[in-house]
Design a protein around this motif. Structure first.
Motif, PDB file in Angstrom:
ATOM      1  N   GLU A   1       0.830  -1.202   0.000  1.00  0.00           N
ATOM      2  CA  GLU A   1       0.000   0.000   0.000  1.00  0.00           C
ATOM      3  C   GLU A   1       0.868   1.257   0.000  1.00  0.00           C
ATOM      4  OE1 GLU A   1      -3.360   2.220   2.775  1.00  0.00           O
ATOM      5  OE2 GLU A   1      -2.792   0.160   3.245  1.00  0.00           O
ATOM      6  N   MET A   2       1.924   1.264   0.826  1.00  0.00           N
ATOM      7  CA  MET A   2       2.808   2.423   0.925  1.00  0.00           C
ATOM      8  C   MET A   2       3.517   2.688  -0.411  1.00  0.00           C
ATOM      9  SD  MET A   2       6.097   3.015   3.428  1.00  0.00           S
ATOM     10  CE  MET A   2       6.971   1.652   2.691  1.00  0.00           C
TER      11      MET A   2
ATOM     12  N   ALA B   1       4.188   5.642  -5.441  1.00  0.00           N
ATOM     13  CA  ALA B   1       4.246   5.631  -6.909  1.00  0.00           C
ATOM     14  C   ALA B   1       3.210   6.588  -7.501  1.00  0.00           C
ATOM     15  CB  ALA B   1       4.032   4.215  -7.436  1.00  0.00           C
ATOM     16  N   LYS B   2       1.993   6.605  -6.935  1.00  0.00           N
ATOM     17  CA  LYS B   2       0.958   7.509  -7.433  1.00  0.00           C
ATOM     18  C   LYS B   2       1.344   8.970  -7.191  1.00  0.00           C
ATOM     19  CE  LYS B   2      -2.967   4.403  -7.178  1.00  0.00           C
ATOM     20  NZ  LYS B   2      -4.211   4.048  -6.523  1.00  0.00           N
TER      21      LYS B   2
ATOM     22  N   LEU C   1      16.166  17.467  -5.063  1.00  0.00           N
ATOM     23  CA  LEU C   1      15.929  16.250  -4.300  1.00  0.00           C
ATOM     24  C   LEU C   1      15.830  15.052  -5.233  1.00  0.00           C
ATOM     25  CD1 LEU C   1      13.140  17.611  -1.938  1.00  0.00           C
ATOM     26  CD2 LEU C   1      15.536  17.225  -1.364  1.00  0.00           C
ATOM     27  N   PRO C   2      16.282  13.871  -4.779  1.00  0.00           N
ATOM     28  CA  PRO C   2      16.124  12.677  -5.614  1.00  0.00           C
ATOM     29  C   PRO C   2      14.666  12.226  -5.624  1.00  0.00           C
ATOM     30  CG  PRO C   2      17.059  12.089  -3.491  1.00  0.00           C
ATOM     31  CD  PRO C   2      16.976  13.591  -3.530  1.00  0.00           C
ATOM     32  N   LEU C   3      14.259  11.606  -6.705  1.00  0.00           N
ATOM     33  CA  LEU C   3      12.922  11.025  -6.771  1.00  0.00           C
ATOM     34  C   LEU C   3      12.896   9.795  -5.862  1.00  0.00           C
ATOM     35  CD1 LEU C   3      12.285  11.260 -10.600  1.00  0.00           C
ATOM     36  CD2 LEU C   3      11.122  12.551  -8.811  1.00  0.00           C
ATOM     37  N   PRO C   4      11.778   9.542  -5.208  1.00  0.00           N
ATOM     38  CA  PRO C   4      11.728   8.400  -4.297  1.00  0.00           C
ATOM     39  C   PRO C   4      11.830   7.048  -5.006  1.00  0.00           C
ATOM     40  CG  PRO C   4       9.605   9.539  -4.361  1.00  0.00           C
ATOM     41  CD  PRO C   4      10.563  10.340  -5.175  1.00  0.00           C
ATOM     42  N   LEU C   5      11.355   6.960  -6.240  1.00  0.00           N
ATOM     43  CA  LEU C   5      11.393   5.709  -6.991  1.00  0.00           C
ATOM     44  C   LEU C   5      12.116   5.946  -8.309  1.00  0.00           C
ATOM     45  CD1 LEU C   5       7.678   4.621  -6.436  1.00  0.00           C
ATOM     46  CD2 LEU C   5       9.700   3.761  -5.252  1.00  0.00           C
TER      47      LEU C   5
END
Length: 164
Positions: free
Chosen positions: A91-92, A97-98, A151-155
């Motif tokens: 879920e996280m 991603a969304k 900042l870096p993207l999380p994914l």
């Protein structure tokens, strides 16, 4: 930027890790900063990876250009069984991603020109708008010294030119 396939020795979970260099990986591992995203184990090692080799320099240019016209193979993404991933993690990651997809929908891909474009926007030489691209650790550090946030993207994402 270098991508390593990593494996959790405790649960045999495979995952990707993105690092500035091989030394960054070794330093983070030595400091105990690496952990398995599935089970949290700190017992992480590099997994066996196939090298990504370019075309030989002495290859016939005519044959090479014909080969370059062939469609690229479909890139396979790493997969993990959903049964091994707790529901709250699924879920996280889905929400993350969304959120990232929403951010990128209104952002312009600038590729390896990210640092230059960020400076242009910061100093008023270009219209202010969200951008994303690639930058070296040194470029990001230089931007930070100038007071420019990056900042870096999380994914991880695929650049538009590498998508089939």
């Amino acid at each position: 930027m270098i991508i390593f396939d990593l494996i959790c020795a405790d649960g045999q979970h495979r995952f990707e890790g993105w690092f500035g260099s091989s030394n960054d990986y070794a330093e983070q591992q030595a400091r105990g900063l690496l952990d398995c995203p599935v089970c949290g184990s700190k017992n992480i090692a590099k997994a066996v990876m196939a090298p990504n080799l370019g075309r030989k320099g002495n290859q016939d240019p005519v044959a090479a250009s014909a080969a370059d016209d062939r469609p690229l193979p479909q890139i396979k993404k790493p997969v993990i069984s959903k049964a091994a991933v707790p529901a709250e993690y699924q879920e996280m990651i889905g929400k993350l991603a969304k959120a990232q997809e929403k951010m990128l929908a209104n952002s312009e891909w600038v590729g390896d020109k990210f640092a230059d474009r960020a400076r242009d926007i910061h100093y008023g030489d270009a219209d202010e708008k969200p951008i994303h691209g690639t930058a070296s650790q040194k470029e990001v550090a230089d931007l930070a010294e100038e007071g420019i946030a990056a900042l870096p993207l999380p994914l991880p994402i695929l650049p538009p030119e590498s998508k089939n």
